[in-house]
Design an enzyme around this catalytic site. Structure first.
Site, PDB file in Angstrom:
ATOM      1  N   SER A   1      -7.089  -5.091  -9.173  1.00 22.72           N
ATOM      2  CA  SER A   1      -5.869  -5.413  -8.426  1.00 22.72           C
ATOM      3  C   SER A   1      -4.939  -6.319  -9.230  1.00 22.72           C
ATOM      4  O   SER A   1      -5.373  -7.296  -9.845  1.00 22.72           O
ATOM      5  CB  SER A   1      -6.218  -6.110  -7.103  1.00 22.72           C
ATOM      6  OG  SER A   1      -5.046  -6.585  -6.482  1.00 22.72           O
ATOM      7  N   ARG A   2      -3.665  -5.993  -9.194  1.00 18.61           N
ATOM      8  CA  ARG A   2      -2.660  -6.820  -9.877  1.00 18.61           C
ATOM      9  C   ARG A   2      -1.963  -7.782  -8.922  1.00 18.61           C
ATOM     10  O   ARG A   2      -1.046  -8.504  -9.319  1.00 18.61           O
ATOM     11  CB  ARG A   2      -1.652  -5.917 -10.590  1.00 18.61           C
ATOM     12  CG  ARG A   2      -2.287  -5.233 -11.799  1.00 18.61           C
ATOM     13  CD  ARG A   2      -1.340  -4.327 -12.544  1.00 18.61           C
ATOM     14  NE  ARG A   2      -1.924  -3.936 -13.825  1.00 18.61           N
ATOM     15  CZ  ARG A   2      -2.753  -2.900 -14.004  1.00 18.61           C
ATOM     16  NH1 ARG A   2      -3.122  -2.168 -12.971  1.00 18.61           N
ATOM     17  NH2 ARG A   2      -3.231  -2.612 -15.203  1.00 18.61           N
ATOM     18  N   SER A   3      -2.386  -7.814  -7.673  1.00 23.06           N
ATOM     19  CA  SER A   3      -1.787  -8.734  -6.709  1.00 23.06           C
ATOM     20  C   SER A   3      -1.883 -10.197  -7.139  1.00 23.06           C
ATOM     21  O   SER A   3      -0.923 -10.950  -6.961  1.00 23.06           O
ATOM     22  CB  SER A   3      -2.417  -8.537  -5.325  1.00 23.06           C
ATOM     23  OG  SER A   3      -2.033  -7.285  -4.779  1.00 23.06           O
TER      24      SER A   3
ATOM     25  N   LYS B   1      -8.244  -1.361   5.252  1.00 22.52           N
ATOM     26  CA  LYS B   1      -7.020  -1.598   6.031  1.00 22.52           C
ATOM     27  C   LYS B   1      -7.196  -1.298   7.523  1.00 22.52           C
ATOM     28  O   LYS B   1      -6.627  -1.980   8.370  1.00 22.52           O
ATOM     29  CB  LYS B   1      -5.863  -0.776   5.465  1.00 22.52           C
ATOM     30  CG  LYS B   1      -5.399  -1.233   4.089  1.00 22.52           C
ATOM     31  CD  LYS B   1      -4.204  -0.417   3.616  1.00 22.52           C
ATOM     32  CE  LYS B   1      -3.746  -0.874   2.241  1.00 22.52           C
ATOM     33  NZ  LYS B   1      -2.530  -0.141   1.799  1.00 22.52           N
TER      34      LYS B   1
ATOM     35  N   GLY C   1       0.987  15.195   0.109  1.00 21.00           N
ATOM     36  CA  GLY C   1      -0.270  14.515   0.380  1.00 21.00           C
ATOM     37  C   GLY C   1      -0.308  13.938   1.782  1.00 21.00           C
ATOM     38  O   GLY C   1       0.698  13.422   2.279  1.00 21.00           O
TER      39      GLY C   1
ATOM     40  N   GLY D   1      -2.952  11.758   2.779  1.00 21.23           N
ATOM     41  CA  GLY D   1      -3.946  10.690   2.769  1.00 21.23           C
ATOM     42  C   GLY D   1      -3.371   9.388   3.295  1.00 21.23           C
ATOM     43  O   GLY D   1      -2.288   9.362   3.885  1.00 21.23           O
TER      44      GLY D   1
ATOM     45  N   ASN E   1       0.099  19.415   2.251  1.00 21.95           N
ATOM     46  CA  ASN E   1      -1.246  19.006   1.873  1.00 21.95           C
ATOM     47  C   ASN E   1      -2.083  20.246   1.582  1.00 21.95           C
ATOM     48  O   ASN E   1      -1.870  21.307   2.175  1.00 21.95           O
ATOM     49  CB  ASN E   1      -1.895  18.194   3.006  1.00 21.95           C
ATOM     50  CG  ASN E   1      -3.108  17.420   2.515  1.00 21.95           C
ATOM     51  OD1 ASN E   1      -2.997  16.591   1.610  1.00 21.95           O
ATOM     52  ND2 ASN E   1      -4.261  17.671   3.095  1.00 21.95           N
TER      53      ASN E   1
ATOM     54  N   ALA F   1      -4.921  21.495   7.811  1.00 21.01           N
ATOM     55  CA  ALA F   1      -5.354  20.856   9.057  1.00 21.01           C
ATOM     56  C   ALA F   1      -5.127  19.347   9.022  1.00 21.01           C
ATOM     57  O   ALA F   1      -4.786  18.734  10.041  1.00 21.01           O
ATOM     58  CB  ALA F   1      -6.832  21.164   9.313  1.00 21.01           C
TER      59      ALA F   1
END
EC number: 1.1.1.25
Length: 281
Positions: free
Chosen positions: A14-16, A65, A127, A129, A151, A155
């Site tokens: 992570s670059r946070s 999340k 996409g 996702g 996608n 479905a």
């Protein structure tokens, strides 16, 4: 000294911390932003007892999340609409949360391609996702008449479209080429074009000359899709800006200062990408 973190699994890349560390130094704030790897089987208990973890708040990345959202006492409207949270803070010992991915995506477009939504008719999202939710929400918020959602597994696109309502129209991957002809903005939310993944191969010649092409991927910074769009003379928006802009609300919430996404910050992250050989595909 306030301590915040990025929570996920894994978080080593992570670059946070670089982003928030830049702002802490810039504003002379005594604070700390670290990485905290939370194993999937420990996530539910971790967020349920967040007030005991020693953090003032933090960011949440994959795969936590949704778990974090479910632990919230209060959520902002975007988080409620998407069912996921990426920004956390405490108020009187209670866990509050927001989703800043959608605002971050929009801010990046606003800054990089001004006027992109001046006449919002048709957008194409590639996409279905997790990343697509924020992008779909953003396009709907800006008033697009129709958002085509493509996608490989139809479905999945249909299920997501049902969540967002009739303005989101699911299409199969074989319908992408035809959809490009009417799209004013195209956003890739798939992993295609990401470092180590096959490229996203599209015929961009049918896009309108004023179309905008965006990618949520930022490793590599210039994906094959963006490279092809630039060669076609189109405006392009890379995924790094979304990462930077989505970080602003959290920093403001934790430290009381609204930071700016400036050239120095972008240069810092680009230098880190370059050092790791992640600028090009």
């Amino acid at each position: 000294m306030k301590r915040v973190a990025i929570f996920g699994h894994p978080v080593i890349h992570s670059r946070s911390p670089l982003v928030h560390g830049y702002w802490l130094k810039q504003h002379g704030i005594a604070g700390d932003y670290v990485r905290h790897d939370v194993a999937p089987d420990e996530a539910e208990a971790f967020f349920a007892r967040f007030a005991e973890q020693g953090y003032a708040g933090g960011n949440v990345t994959i795969p936590h999340k949704e778990v974090a959202f479910n632990a919230l006492a209060e959520a902002d409207p975007v988080a409620r609409a998407l069912g996921v949270a990426n920004t956390l803070w405490l108020e009187d010992g209670r866990l509050f949360g927001a989703n800043t991915d959608a605002p971050g995506f929009l801010s990046n477009l606003d800054v990089t391609a001004p006027g992109w939504d001046a006449n919002p008719r048709v957008a194409l999202v590639l996409g279905a996702g997790g990343a697509s939710r924020a992008v779909l929400y953003g396009f709907l918020q800006r008033g697009f008449d129709k958002v085509l959602l493509a996608n490989r597994t139809l479905a999945r696109a249909e299920a997501l479209a049902a969540h967002f309502g009739p303005r989101v129209v699911p299409i199969g991957w074989d319908g992408v080429s035809a959809s490009l002809k009417e799209a004013q903005v195209v956003a890739n939310t798939t992993s295609l074009g990401m470092k180590g993944q096959p490229p996203l191969d599209l015929d961009l010649s049918v896009l309108a000359d004023d179309a905008v092409v965006a990618d949520v991927v930022y490793v590599p910074l210039e994906t094959p899709l963006l490279k092809a769009a630039k060669a076609r003379g189109l405006r392009t928006v890379d995924g790094l800006g979304m990462l930077l802009h989505q970080a602003v609300p959290g920093f403001a919430r934790w430290f009381g200062v609204t930071p700016q996404v400036d050239a120095g910050l972008r240069d810092l992250i680009v230098a880190d990408l370059a050092a790791k050989g992640q600028l090009g595909a």
